[in-house]
Design a protein around this motif. Structure first.
Motif, PDB file in Angstrom:
ATOM      1  N   GLY A  22       0.816  -1.211   0.000  1.00  0.00           N
ATOM      2  CA  GLY A  22       0.000   0.000   0.000  1.00  0.00           C
ATOM      3  C   GLY A  22       0.846   1.256   0.000  1.00  0.00           C
ATOM      4  O   GLY A  22       0.553   2.223  -0.715  1.00  0.00           O
ATOM      5  N   LEU A  23       1.923   1.252   0.790  1.00  0.00           N
ATOM      6  CA  LEU A  23       2.811   2.414   0.815  1.00  0.00           C
ATOM      7  C   LEU A  23       3.542   2.569  -0.511  1.00  0.00           C
ATOM      8  O   LEU A  23       3.721   3.699  -1.006  1.00  0.00           O
ATOM      9  CB  LEU A  23       3.810   2.284   1.966  1.00  0.00           C
ATOM     10  N   GLY A  24       3.954   1.444  -1.099  1.00  0.00           N
ATOM     11  CA  GLY A  24       4.587   1.516  -2.413  1.00  0.00           C
ATOM     12  C   GLY A  24       3.658   2.100  -3.454  1.00  0.00           C
ATOM     13  O   GLY A  24       4.065   2.931  -4.282  1.00  0.00           O
ATOM     14  N   GLY A  25       2.381   1.704  -3.399  1.00  0.00           N
ATOM     15  CA  GLY A  25       1.401   2.270  -4.324  1.00  0.00           C
ATOM     16  C   GLY A  25       1.185   3.749  -4.106  1.00  0.00           C
ATOM     17  O   GLY A  25       1.005   4.519  -5.067  1.00  0.00           O
ATOM     18  N   ALA A  26       1.209   4.176  -2.840  1.00  0.00           N
ATOM     19  CA  ALA A  26       1.053   5.597  -2.539  1.00  0.00           C
ATOM     20  C   ALA A  26       2.225   6.399  -3.106  1.00  0.00           C
ATOM     21  O   ALA A  26       2.043   7.497  -3.655  1.00  0.00           O
ATOM     22  CB  ALA A  26       0.943   5.806  -1.033  1.00  0.00           C
ATOM     23  N   PRO A  37      10.483  11.166  -5.989  1.00  0.00           N
ATOM     24  CA  PRO A  37      11.372  10.140  -6.565  1.00  0.00           C
ATOM     25  C   PRO A  37      10.666   8.809  -6.802  1.00  0.00           C
ATOM     26  O   PRO A  37      10.062   8.235  -5.880  1.00  0.00           O
ATOM     27  CB  PRO A  37      12.468   9.995  -5.503  1.00  0.00           C
ATOM     28  N   ALA A  38      10.752   8.324  -8.024  1.00  0.00           N
ATOM     29  CA  ALA A  38      10.123   7.043  -8.364  1.00  0.00           C
ATOM     30  C   ALA A  38      10.811   5.887  -7.661  1.00  0.00           C
ATOM     31  O   ALA A  38      10.186   4.863  -7.363  1.00  0.00           O
ATOM     32  CB  ALA A  38      10.163   6.838  -9.877  1.00  0.00           C
ATOM     33  N   LEU A  39      12.109   6.048  -7.382  1.00  0.00           N
ATOM     34  CA  LEU A  39      12.884   4.959  -6.796  1.00  0.00           C
ATOM     35  C   LEU A  39      12.318   4.516  -5.459  1.00  0.00           C
ATOM     36  O   LEU A  39      12.331   3.323  -5.139  1.00  0.00           O
ATOM     37  CB  LEU A  39      14.347   5.392  -6.634  1.00  0.00           C
ATOM     38  N   ILE A  40      11.817   5.465  -4.665  1.00  0.00           N
ATOM     39  CA  ILE A  40      11.309   5.101  -3.336  1.00  0.00           C
ATOM     40  C   ILE A  40      10.121   4.150  -3.459  1.00  0.00           C
ATOM     41  O   ILE A  40      10.040   3.124  -2.779  1.00  0.00           O
ATOM     42  CB  ILE A  40      10.923   6.355  -2.539  1.00  0.00           C
ATOM     43  N   GLY A  41       9.215   4.478  -4.354  1.00  0.00           N
ATOM     44  CA  GLY A  41       8.064   3.606  -4.562  1.00  0.00           C
ATOM     45  C   GLY A  41       8.473   2.218  -5.021  1.00  0.00           C
ATOM     46  O   GLY A  41       7.916   1.206  -4.584  1.00  0.00           O
ATOM     47  N   GLU A  42       9.471   2.161  -5.911  1.00  0.00           N
ATOM     48  CA  GLU A  42       9.918   0.852  -6.413  1.00  0.00           C
ATOM     49  C   GLU A  42      10.614   0.054  -5.323  1.00  0.00           C
ATOM     50  O   GLU A  42      10.470  -1.173  -5.237  1.00  0.00           O
ATOM     51  CB  GLU A  42      10.844   1.044  -7.616  1.00  0.00           C
ATOM     52  N   GLY A 263      -5.091   0.331   5.594  1.00  0.00           N
ATOM     53  CA  GLY A 263      -6.095   1.386   5.539  1.00  0.00           C
ATOM     54  C   GLY A 263      -5.476   2.765   5.455  1.00  0.00           C
ATOM     55  O   GLY A 263      -5.922   3.610   4.675  1.00  0.00           O
ATOM     56  N   VAL A 264      -4.425   2.999   6.236  1.00  0.00           N
ATOM     57  CA  VAL A 264      -3.841   4.346   6.259  1.00  0.00           C
ATOM     58  C   VAL A 264      -3.133   4.658   4.941  1.00  0.00           C
ATOM     59  O   VAL A 264      -3.130   5.816   4.494  1.00  0.00           O
ATOM     60  CB  VAL A 264      -2.894   4.486   7.478  1.00  0.00           C
ATOM     61  N   THR A 265      -2.561   3.658   4.286  1.00  0.00           N
ATOM     62  CA  THR A 265      -1.930   3.921   2.985  1.00  0.00           C
ATOM     63  C   THR A 265      -2.979   4.134   1.891  1.00  0.00           C
ATOM     64  O   THR A 265      -2.781   4.947   0.990  1.00  0.00           O
ATOM     65  CB  THR A 265      -0.982   2.777   2.591  1.00  0.00           C
ATOM     66  N   PHE A 291      -0.683  11.734   2.987  1.00  0.00           N
ATOM     67  CA  PHE A 291       0.502  11.016   2.496  1.00  0.00           C
ATOM     68  C   PHE A 291       1.593  11.011   3.575  1.00  0.00           C
ATOM     69  O   PHE A 291       2.202   9.964   3.852  1.00  0.00           O
ATOM     70  CB  PHE A 291       1.011  11.679   1.215  1.00  0.00           C
ATOM     71  N   VAL A 292       1.838  12.153   4.183  1.00  0.00           N
ATOM     72  CA  VAL A 292       2.831  12.227   5.266  1.00  0.00           C
ATOM     73  C   VAL A 292       2.398  11.355   6.441  1.00  0.00           C
ATOM     74  O   VAL A 292       3.210  10.620   7.040  1.00  0.00           O
ATOM     75  CB  VAL A 292       3.035  13.685   5.714  1.00  0.00           C
ATOM     76  N   PHE A 293       1.121  11.410   6.778  1.00  0.00           N
ATOM     77  CA  PHE A 293       0.587  10.621   7.883  1.00  0.00           C
ATOM     78  C   PHE A 293       0.790   9.123   7.632  1.00  0.00           C
ATOM     79  O   PHE A 293       1.206   8.369   8.529  1.00  0.00           O
ATOM     80  CB  PHE A 293      -0.896  10.935   8.062  1.00  0.00           C
ATOM     81  N   ALA A 294       0.531   8.666   6.402  1.00  0.00           N
ATOM     82  CA  ALA A 294       0.691   7.254   6.067  1.00  0.00           C
ATOM     83  C   ALA A 294       2.139   6.816   6.204  1.00  0.00           C
ATOM     84  O   ALA A 294       2.434   5.741   6.753  1.00  0.00           O
ATOM     85  CB  ALA A 294       0.196   6.995   4.646  1.00  0.00           C
ATOM     86  N   ASN A 295       3.063   7.635   5.720  1.00  0.00           N
ATOM     87  CA  ASN A 295       4.484   7.298   5.847  1.00  0.00           C
ATOM     88  C   ASN A 295       4.901   7.209   7.314  1.00  0.00           C
ATOM     89  O   ASN A 295       5.682   6.323   7.698  1.00  0.00           O
ATOM     90  CB  ASN A 295       5.333   8.331   5.119  1.00  0.00           C
ATOM     91  N   LEU A 296       4.382   8.106   8.125  1.00  0.00           N
ATOM     92  CA  LEU A 296       4.719   8.114   9.540  1.00  0.00           C
ATOM     93  C   LEU A 296       4.212   6.845  10.230  1.00  0.00           C
ATOM     94  O   LEU A 296       4.950   6.192  10.983  1.00  0.00           O
ATOM     95  CB  LEU A 296       4.106   9.352  10.205  1.00  0.00           C
ATOM     96  N   VAL A 297       2.970   6.477   9.960  1.00  0.00           N
ATOM     97  CA  VAL A 297       2.387   5.299  10.606  1.00  0.00           C
ATOM     98  C   VAL A 297       3.134   4.031  10.204  1.00  0.00           C
ATOM     99  O   VAL A 297       3.490   3.201  11.060  1.00  0.00           O
ATOM    100  CB  VAL A 297       0.891   5.179  10.265  1.00  0.00           C
ATOM    101  N   VAL A 298       3.375   3.857   8.903  1.00  0.00           N
ATOM    102  CA  VAL A 298       4.065   2.637   8.454  1.00  0.00           C
ATOM    103  C   VAL A 298       5.483   2.585   9.007  1.00  0.00           C
ATOM    104  O   VAL A 298       5.966   1.514   9.409  1.00  0.00           O
ATOM    105  CB  VAL A 298       4.073   2.558   6.913  1.00  0.00           C
ATOM    106  N   THR A 299       6.162   3.706   9.060  1.00  0.00           N
ATOM    107  CA  THR A 299       7.523   3.735   9.604  1.00  0.00           C
ATOM    108  C   THR A 299       7.532   3.324  11.072  1.00  0.00           C
ATOM    109  O   THR A 299       8.388   2.525  11.500  1.00  0.00           O
ATOM    110  CB  THR A 299       8.134   5.136   9.448  1.00  0.00           C
TER     111      THR A 299
END
Length: 332
Positions: A22-26, A37-42, A263-265, A291-299
């Motif tokens: 989910g985070l990768g898709g975001a 950066p596309a690299l982060i998603g990949e 869900g958050v992503t 988007f920032v919130f999702a990154n924070l939660v997953v991290t």
């Protein structure tokens, strides 16, 4: 391989794949919308695929060398629902590899969709028999039918089958509404959840926002009002969960908290997808915050999982007896 040498992986570990995918898709959507950066998603998507391969392998071996444990899990009134995530995770990996191998993506999608649909029918049929303890009614009930159908719709559309995706969307949408009413009745009228089950409330966020992503995928030409409404309901769920967080966190941070991540992503991805379709309203302001919130939660959840893993390894190493060579034994 002996069962004693094999990590007994619960099916709930597939939830890690959902959060990472989910985070990768975001991040992929954020690259298209904002040029990030596309690299982060990949990289995140690749991490999801590696976790999926590891968990799927260990879970498959569990049925071979620890069959009793696998059967016990499958018969458990709560844990059994996580088995459906095996198919959902497989479809999300299929979405990740579309740009690299369309044929492999289709193969993974078919396997994941067939497993998900079959398990959903099997599990739902069991639920319809009744005689269920209300205390076992938790948001994990969404997993076999709702999560599986919405993901099948989204990935099916990405593979070029939007009409098939619309049928899956309908199964997920009406399944969500039906289960939501049962679940809210349980939460409002039955005794409170045990501490160990409280992290499963994170799944409550997923249906409206995963459904919004699915709707945008299968019907991008549709009016945005329903997608906006589903995102709005998702934001409401997120705020309620934040209000309940001190109560939920009475259960220490553990892999079970990955229940929050899919869900958050999706909550972050849905408004970004609307931006890509030309939505220039409130989504412009919501998307970056979510988007920032999702990154924070997953991290945070990923860091907590790694900490618990190393903590467990340390305890296991300390528990091993250390044999002393005879030649080094102290003299008398």
């Amino acid at each position: 391989m002996k069962a004693s040498n094999l990590p007994i992986v619960p099916a709930s570990f597939f939830g890690m794949v959902l959060g990472l995918a989910g985070l990768g898709g975001a991040w992929r959507a954020a690259h298209l919308a904002w040029g990030l950066p596309a690299l982060i998603g990949e990289l995140v998507t690749s991490a999801a695929a590696l976790v999926w391969l590891s968990v799927a392998t260990l879970y498959g071996l569990k049925w071979l060398v620890a069959r009793e444990a696998a059967l016990t899990e499958a018969a458990h009134p709560v844990q059994c629902c996580f088995i459906g995530l095996a198919g959902v995770a497989t479809m999300l990996v299929a979405a990740g590899v579309i740009s690299y191998s369309h044929g492999l993506a289709v193969a993974l999608y078919v396997v994941g969709a067939v497993f998900t649909a079959g398990f959903a029918v099997w599990r739902t049929g069991g639920l319809w028999r009744g005689e269920r303890d209300p205390g076992h009614t938790t948001p994990v009930l969404y997993l076999p039918n709702v999560a599986g159908s919405f993901v099948a719709a989204t990935v099916g559309a990405a593979l070029g089958f939007p009409d098939l995706g619309q049928f899956f969307f309908g199964a997920g949408f009406f399944g969500w509404l039906a289960i939501e009413s049962v679940l809210l009745h349980r939460l409002l009228t039955a005794p409170g959840m045990a501490n160990a089950l409280r992290p499963t409330l994170g799944i409550q966020l997923a249906p409206p926002v995963v459904g919004a992503v699915s709707l945008v995928a299968v019907a991008p030409q549709a009016p945005w009002v329903l997608a906006h409404g589903m995102i709005g309901y998702g934001i409401l769920q997120a705020l309620i969960l934040l209000r309940l967080l001190p109560w939920i966190l009475r259960e220490p941070l553990a892999p079970s908290y990955w229940a929050f991540t899919f869900g958050v992503t999706a909550l972050a991805t849905a408004p970004i997808r609307l931006l890509l379709l030309g939505d220039d309203g409130a989504a412009r302001f919501l998307a970056p915050v979510l988007f920032v919130f999702a990154n924070l939660v997953v991290t945070i959840v990923a860091a907590g999982t790694l900490y618990r893993f190393w903590q467990h390894r340390g305890r296991a190493s300390a528990a091993k007896p250390v044999s002393q060579p005879a030649s080094s034994a102290p003299s008398t």
